[in-house]
Design a protein around this motif. Structure first.
Motif, PDB file in Angstrom:
ATOM      1  N   ALA A  82      15.168 -48.500  21.070  1.00  0.00           N
ATOM      2  CA  ALA A  82      14.312 -47.327  21.248  1.00  0.00           C
ATOM      3  C   ALA A  82      14.538 -46.397  20.063  1.00  0.00           C
ATOM      4  N   MET A  83      13.500 -45.678  19.726  1.00  0.00           N
ATOM      5  CA  MET A  83      13.505 -44.910  18.485  1.00  0.00           C
ATOM      6  C   MET A  83      13.384 -43.417  18.749  1.00  0.00           C
ATOM      7  N   VAL A  84      14.106 -42.640  17.949  1.00  0.00           N
ATOM      8  CA  VAL A  84      13.935 -41.193  17.937  1.00  0.00           C
ATOM      9  C   VAL A  84      13.399 -40.819  16.554  1.00  0.00           C
ATOM     10  N   PHE A  85      12.320 -40.056  16.537  1.00  0.00           N
ATOM     11  CA  PHE A  85      11.614 -39.788  15.290  1.00  0.00           C
ATOM     12  C   PHE A  85      11.919 -38.394  14.746  1.00  0.00           C
ATOM     13  N   GLN A  86      11.820 -38.271  13.455  1.00  0.00           N
ATOM     14  CA  GLN A  86      11.985 -36.967  12.806  1.00  0.00           C
ATOM     15  C   GLN A  86      10.958 -35.961  13.329  1.00  0.00           C
ATOM     16  N   SER A  87       9.744 -36.449  13.528  1.00  0.00           N
ATOM     17  CA  SER A  87       8.632 -35.571  13.908  1.00  0.00           C
ATOM     18  C   SER A  87       8.474 -35.445  15.419  1.00  0.00           C
ATOM     19  N   PHE A  88       9.458 -35.937  16.179  1.00  0.00           N
ATOM     20  CA  PHE A  88       9.501 -35.895  17.651  1.00  0.00           C
ATOM     21  C   PHE A  88       8.502 -36.850  18.303  1.00  0.00           C
ATOM     22  N   ALA A  89       7.261 -36.898  17.745  1.00  0.00           N
ATOM     23  CA  ALA A  89       6.254 -37.828  18.254  1.00  0.00           C
ATOM     24  C   ALA A  89       6.020 -37.703  19.755  1.00  0.00           C
ATOM     25  N   LEU A  90       5.833 -36.468  20.217  1.00  0.00           N
ATOM     26  CA  LEU A  90       5.508 -36.250  21.628  1.00  0.00           C
ATOM     27  C   LEU A  90       3.996 -36.116  21.768  1.00  0.00           C
ATOM     28  N   PHE A  91       3.503 -36.450  22.941  1.00  0.00           N
ATOM     29  CA  PHE A  91       2.073 -36.254  23.186  1.00  0.00           C
ATOM     30  C   PHE A  91       1.841 -34.800  23.598  1.00  0.00           C
ATOM     31  N   PRO A  92       1.040 -34.064  22.815  1.00  0.00           N
ATOM     32  CA  PRO A  92       0.896 -32.627  23.084  1.00  0.00           C
ATOM     33  C   PRO A  92       0.207 -32.314  24.412  1.00  0.00           C
ATOM     34  N   TRP A  93      -0.579 -33.250  24.897  1.00  0.00           N
ATOM     35  CA  TRP A  93      -1.305 -32.964  26.146  1.00  0.00           C
ATOM     36  C   TRP A  93      -0.525 -33.386  27.386  1.00  0.00           C
ATOM     37  N   LEU A  94       0.663 -33.901  27.188  1.00  0.00           N
ATOM     38  CA  LEU A  94       1.515 -34.261  28.326  1.00  0.00           C
ATOM     39  C   LEU A  94       2.710 -33.320  28.371  1.00  0.00           C
ATOM     40  N   ASN A  95       3.144 -32.974  29.576  1.00  0.00           N
ATOM     41  CA  ASN A  95       4.329 -32.133  29.660  1.00  0.00           C
ATOM     42  C   ASN A  95       5.590 -32.982  29.461  1.00  0.00           C
ATOM     43  N   VAL A  96       6.727 -32.319  29.503  1.00  0.00           N
ATOM     44  CA  VAL A  96       7.992 -32.986  29.192  1.00  0.00           C
ATOM     45  C   VAL A  96       8.218 -34.213  30.082  1.00  0.00           C
ATOM     46  N   LYS A 143      12.252 -29.986  21.639  1.00  0.00           N
ATOM     47  CA  LYS A 143      11.378 -31.162  21.475  1.00  0.00           C
ATOM     48  C   LYS A 143      12.206 -32.402  21.152  1.00  0.00           C
ATOM     49  N   GLN A 144      13.205 -32.228  20.298  1.00  0.00           N
ATOM     50  CA  GLN A 144      13.988 -33.404  19.950  1.00  0.00           C
ATOM     51  C   GLN A 144      14.847 -33.863  21.109  1.00  0.00           C
ATOM     52  N   ARG A 145      15.242 -32.950  21.986  1.00  0.00           N
ATOM     53  CA  ARG A 145      15.949 -33.369  23.204  1.00  0.00           C
ATOM     54  C   ARG A 145      15.014 -34.215  24.079  1.00  0.00           C
ATOM     55  N   VAL A 146      13.738 -33.859  24.100  1.00  0.00           N
ATOM     56  CA  VAL A 146      12.782 -34.681  24.853  1.00  0.00           C
ATOM     57  C   VAL A 146      12.692 -36.069  24.206  1.00  0.00           C
ATOM     58  N   GLY A 147      12.615 -36.080  22.871  1.00  0.00           N
ATOM     59  CA  GLY A 147      12.558 -37.358  22.156  1.00  0.00           C
ATOM     60  C   GLY A 147      13.772 -38.227  22.467  1.00  0.00           C
ATOM     61  N   LEU A 148      14.921 -37.572  22.561  1.00  0.00           N
ATOM     62  CA  LEU A 148      16.151 -38.290  22.859  1.00  0.00           C
ATOM     63  C   LEU A 148      16.154 -38.793  24.303  1.00  0.00           C
ATOM     64  N   ALA A 149      15.734 -37.935  25.226  1.00  0.00           N
ATOM     65  CA  ALA A 149      15.676 -38.343  26.638  1.00  0.00           C
ATOM     66  C   ALA A 149      14.725 -39.529  26.800  1.00  0.00           C
ATOM     67  N   ARG A 150      13.608 -39.478  26.101  1.00  0.00           N
ATOM     68  CA  ARG A 150      12.629 -40.559  26.202  1.00  0.00           C
ATOM     69  C   ARG A 150      13.222 -41.881  25.717  1.00  0.00           C
ATOM     70  N   ALA A 151      13.950 -41.816  24.605  1.00  0.00           N
ATOM     71  CA  ALA A 151      14.569 -43.041  24.089  1.00  0.00           C
ATOM     72  C   ALA A 151      15.677 -43.527  25.023  1.00  0.00           C
ATOM     73  N   LEU A 152      16.510 -42.610  25.502  1.00  0.00           N
ATOM     74  CA  LEU A 152      17.622 -42.989  26.390  1.00  0.00           C
ATOM     75  C   LEU A 152      17.119 -43.582  27.697  1.00  0.00           C
ATOM     76  N   ALA A 153      16.013 -43.027  28.194  1.00  0.00           N
ATOM     77  CA  ALA A 153      15.487 -43.460  29.482  1.00  0.00           C
ATOM     78  C   ALA A 153      15.067 -44.934  29.452  1.00  0.00           C
ATOM     79  N   LEU A 154      14.781 -45.435  28.280  1.00  0.00           N
ATOM     80  CA  LEU A 154      14.445 -46.861  28.161  1.00  0.00           C
ATOM     81  C   LEU A 154      15.692 -47.733  28.305  1.00  0.00           C
ATOM     82  N   GLU A 155      16.838 -47.080  28.336  1.00  0.00           N
ATOM     83  CA  GLU A 155      18.137 -47.752  28.455  1.00  0.00           C
ATOM     84  C   GLU A 155      18.244 -48.905  27.461  1.00  0.00           C
ATOM     85  N   PRO A 156      18.046 -48.587  26.187  1.00  0.00           N
ATOM     86  CA  PRO A 156      18.063 -49.625  25.170  1.00  0.00           C
ATOM     87  C   PRO A 156      19.496 -50.019  24.798  1.00  0.00           C
ATOM     88  N   LYS A 157      19.654 -51.215  24.285  1.00  0.00           N
ATOM     89  CA  LYS A 157      20.971 -51.598  23.757  1.00  0.00           C
ATOM     90  C   LYS A 157      21.192 -50.959  22.396  1.00  0.00           C
TER      91      LYS A 157
END
Lengths: 252, 200
Positions: A82-96, A143-157
């Motif tokens: 799972a990837m965490v991006f410099q630009s956060f890459a969140l969807f603006p029309w979706l909440n956290v 925003k980057q904490r959201v990016g991190l949570a999103r990546a962690l939630a995938l429980e990647p190796k």
């Protein structure tokens, strides 16, 4: 089988087509990332650091050579990364909450599971209370904490991070680096291997066990330095400076 | 009745500042500290003010000094950091006012415009929009307040593990923080002038 490194590159070459001819971005790259490693990749811009990350995630495939994951050649997108991006890459029309859940459900995870898992990982990064906030309401750090949570939630190796702190102000990145280390060290979380690209040598030495130095056109692994300083690391210390200087001299 | 304004900064900056200060031996000259961080003193100022308001640092004569609570939050894990911040926020007059204001409301929520109006009265020298933004940012992190776009309302966060008032022997294993002299919950009515009574 189990003794295979988590990630292995064997003679990887990657070229990109240009209008005339092609550019070789990476050539004869050999490296290994072991389970539990925290590897930082540093090097001048344009050396192919981000391409290297994308090869690990299967988003980019090598022209020759092999990228192996747990001993098997990667074909297609690596679902264990799972990837965490410099630009956060969140969807603006979706909440956290929706941003995190979408990532899970797009990988076919059952909505019931995704709901509880989203709550769990938002809590882990300190974001409870932000569920219904939209990205535009959040600071870069949040925003980057959201990016991190999103990546962690995938429980990647494998957690790959592409300059995760470089669009944040100095103090915000200090607090996020701290939190990343805490999460990486947390044995109750499934993620324990991190590969991070950064252009800040100090950041690499502060966080990583190994610093891979990429140089040249095309990029190659110039050196692979082990950082064995105790954590938390004293940035003011002589030993810290010494390693930073060594990495610096390899790049310049 | 007037309340101290909230400095225009966020939690990440405050936590980062405390960490850097701790790394530097818990005391620094403000001007040199800003230089080392490559920041303008005017950029650093709201972050320092926020850290002071929340009880993490003091700024005697041009220096900034980390207080024991500041050290504790630096060493704490992510969720303990959150608890400490919440407890400190809950002592701020502006937070106390809106916590009482919303809990007296049957739905524990009001239109954003109502909050803006109150802010205009409570902190007349500041831009209410900015104060609102900070109140919401901090309040979300502390799980005290929130804002829902679906309803367009600012609300008291009554879910989760938080409770109304920090008290001795409360959850999270934290020592009692600034318990008011009077036993039990704070006096109802939420007189802003009273709630400063939490200070030592």
């Amino acid at each position: 089988m189990t003794s295979a490194p988590l990630v292995e590159f064997r003679g990887v070459r990657k070229t990109f087509k240009r209008e005339r001819g092609e550019t070789v971005v990476l050539d004869d790259v050999n490296l290994q990332v072991g389970d539990g490693d925290f590897v930082a990749i540093v090097g001048p811009s344009g050396v192919g650091k981000s391409t290297l990350l994308r090869l690990m995630t299967g988003l980019v495939t090598p022209d020759s050579g092999k990228v192996l994951f747990e001993g098997r050649e990667l074909r297609g997108v690596n679902l264990e990364a799972a990837m965490v991006f410099q630009s956060f890459a969140l969807f603006p029309w979706l909440n956290v909450e929706q941003n995190v859940r979408l990532a899970l459900e797009s990988r076919g995870i059952d909505p019931h599971v995704s709901r509880t898992r989203t709550a769990y990982y938002l809590d882990k990064v300190g974001l409870d209370g932000h569920e219904e906030a939209y990205p535009r309401e959040l600071s870069g750090g949040m925003k980057q904490r959201v990016g991190l949570a999103r990546a962690l939630a995938l429980e990647p190796k494998l957690l790959v991070m592409d300059e995760p702190f470089s669009s944040l102000d100095a103090l915000t990145s200090v607090s996020l680096r701290e939190e990343l280390l805490e999460i990486w060290a947390d044995s109750t979380l499934p993620v324990n291997t991190v590969v991070m690209v950064t252009h800040l040598i100090e950041e690499a030495v502060e966080l990583a066990d190994r610093v891979l130095v990429l140089t040249g056109q095309p990029g190659k692994v110039r050196d692979d330095l082990r950082v064995s300083l105790d954590r938390p690391r004293e940035k003011q210390s002589h030993e810290f400076d010494e390693i930073v200087d060594r990495v610096f001299s390899l790049i310049v | 009745m007037f309340a101290a304004p909230l400095p225009d900064t966020g939690v990440s900056e405050i936590l980062g500042l405390l960490k850097v200060l701790d790394d530097q031996g818990a005391r620094a000259d403000v001007f040199r500290f800003a230089q080392e961080l490559n920041m303008d003193t005017s950029e650093l100022l709201p972050i320092l003010q926020a850290a002071e308001l929340l009880g993490f640092v003091q700024t005697p004569g041009g220096d900034v000094v980390l207080l024991p609570l500041g050290r504790r939050i630096v060493d704490a894990d992510i969720n303990t950091k959150k608890s400490i911040l919440r407890e400190q926020m809950e002592k701020l007059p502006l937070f106390r006012f809106f916590m009482d204001f919303l809990s007296n409301h049957p739905e524990k929520a009001v239109e954003k415009s109502v909050i803006l109006e109150e802010l205009t009265l409570l902190v007349p020298t500041e831009s209410p929009e900015k104060q609102y933004g900070t109140l919401l940012k901090w309040g979300r992190y502390g799980e005290i307040f929130g804002f829902s776009h679906d309803t367009g309302r600012f609300f008291l966060n009554t879910r989760g593990r938080r409770r109304r008032t920090p008290r001795a022997g409360d959850a999270h294993g934290l020592p009692p923080a600034n318990v008011p002299d009077s036993p039990g919950p704070p006096a109802a009515g939420g007189e802003v002038g009273d709630v400063g009574g939490g200070e030592r």
